[in-house]
Design a protein around this motif. Structure first.
Motif, mmCIF file in Angstrom:
data_model
loop_
_atom_site.group_PDB
_atom_site.id
_atom_site.type_symbol
_atom_site.label_atom_id
_atom_site.label_comp_id
_atom_site.label_asym_id
_atom_site.label_seq_id
_atom_site.Cartn_x
_atom_site.Cartn_y
_atom_site.Cartn_z
ATOM 1 N N GLY A 1 0.833 -1.181 0.000
ATOM 2 C CA GLY A 1 0.000 0.000 0.000
ATOM 3 C C GLY A 1 0.878 1.244 0.000
ATOM 4 O O GLY A 1 2.010 1.212 0.495
ATOM 5 N N ASP A 2 0.365 2.318 -0.526
ATOM 6 C CA ASP A 2 1.171 3.541 -0.680
ATOM 7 C C ASP A 2 1.694 4.053 0.656
ATOM 8 O O ASP A 2 2.804 4.577 0.733
ATOM 9 C CB ASP A 2 0.343 4.631 -1.359
ATOM 10 N N SER A 3 0.916 3.899 1.710
ATOM 11 C CA SER A 3 1.291 4.476 3.000
ATOM 12 C C SER A 3 2.420 3.711 3.696
ATOM 13 O O SER A 3 2.997 4.227 4.660
ATOM 14 C CB SER A 3 0.074 4.535 3.921
ATOM 15 N N LYS B 1 4.753 4.743 12.608
ATOM 16 C CA LYS B 1 4.107 6.020 12.893
ATOM 17 C C LYS B 1 2.835 5.766 13.690
ATOM 18 O O LYS B 1 2.245 4.682 13.583
ATOM 19 C CB LYS B 1 3.747 6.719 11.585
ATOM 20 N N PRO B 2 2.368 6.741 14.436
ATOM 21 C CA PRO B 2 1.104 6.560 15.177
ATOM 22 C C PRO B 2 -0.053 6.165 14.261
ATOM 23 O O PRO B 2 -0.931 5.406 14.683
ATOM 24 C CB PRO B 2 0.889 7.936 15.809
ATOM 25 N N GLU B 3 -0.048 6.636 13.031
ATOM 26 C CA GLU B 3 -1.129 6.288 12.100
ATOM 27 C C GLU B 3 -1.067 4.836 11.624
ATOM 28 O O GLU B 3 -1.987 4.379 10.931
ATOM 29 C CB GLU B 3 -1.136 7.237 10.898
ATOM 30 N N ASP B 4 -0.012 4.110 11.987
ATOM 31 C CA ASP B 4 0.051 2.670 11.697
ATOM 32 C C ASP B 4 -0.712 1.849 12.736
ATOM 33 O O ASP B 4 -0.859 0.628 12.583
ATOM 34 C CB ASP B 4 1.500 2.198 11.652
ATOM 35 N N THR B 5 -1.179 2.504 13.789
ATOM 36 C CA THR B 5 -1.933 1.815 14.828
ATOM 37 C C THR B 5 -3.202 1.206 14.257
ATOM 38 O O THR B 5 -4.006 1.891 13.629
ATOM 39 C CB THR B 5 -2.277 2.784 15.963
ATOM 40 N N ALA B 6 -3.353 -0.096 14.446
ATOM 41 C CA ALA B 6 -4.506 -0.813 13.904
ATOM 42 C C ALA B 6 -4.428 -2.271 14.339
ATOM 43 O O ALA B 6 -3.422 -2.716 14.897
ATOM 44 C CB ALA B 6 -4.504 -0.736 12.373
ATOM 45 N N ILE B 7 -5.492 -2.981 14.054
ATOM 46 C CA ILE B 7 -5.441 -4.435 14.141
ATOM 47 C C ILE B 7 -4.958 -4.932 12.779
ATOM 48 O O ILE B 7 -5.512 -4.545 11.742
ATOM 49 C CB ILE B 7 -6.808 -5.037 14.482
ATOM 50 N N TYR B 8 -3.960 -5.773 12.793
ATOM 51 C CA TYR B 8 -3.377 -6.307 11.563
ATOM 52 C C TYR B 8 -3.875 -7.728 11.342
ATOM 53 O O TYR B 8 -3.735 -8.585 12.217
ATOM 54 C CB TYR B 8 -1.854 -6.266 11.632
#
Length: 124
Positions: A61-63, A87-94
């Protein structure tokens, strides 16, 4: 039926690294395209990276381009996602997913089997 089990999630500071793993049951792992998706709270599940059977093709993905690396070890029925410069914006369930057609494309509808997910939290 294929079972996918993710591991390796956790809490990391921004700029740090983390590797998540996904191990599959069964004998056909080498023929599957594999991918990682992620879902942040209140948002849709989005494609992160995919790898085709026999490592022929890899997509990002681009990000996450230039920061994340997907790989697979067919002898261990395992796919990995090495995440650097988090980065904080990578916070997620993977979530790990398997594409029985072997492609590993970014389209979520192509994936038949899913893991339960592993939480990745990046603090600022």
């Amino acid at each position: 039926q294929v079972q996918l089990v993710e591991s390796g999630g956790g809490l990391v500071q921004a700029g740090g690294s983390l590797r998540v793993s996904c191990t599959a049951s069964g004998r056909s792992f080498s023929t599957y395209g594999m991918a990682w998706f992620r879902q942040a709270p209140g948002k849709e599940r989005v494609f992160v990276s995919g790898i085709s059977a026999n490592d022929v093709n890899i997509w990002y993905g681009d990000s996450v381009k230039g920061r994340f690396t997907i790989s697979r070890d067919d002898a261990k029925n395992t796919v990995y996602l090495q995440m650097n410069s988090l980065k904080p914006e990578d916070t997620a369930i993977y979530y790990c997913a398997a594409d029985v057609d072997g492609l590993g494309h970014r389209a979520i509808v192509e994936y038949t089997y899913w893991g339960q997910g592993t939480q990745v939290t990046v603090s600022s």
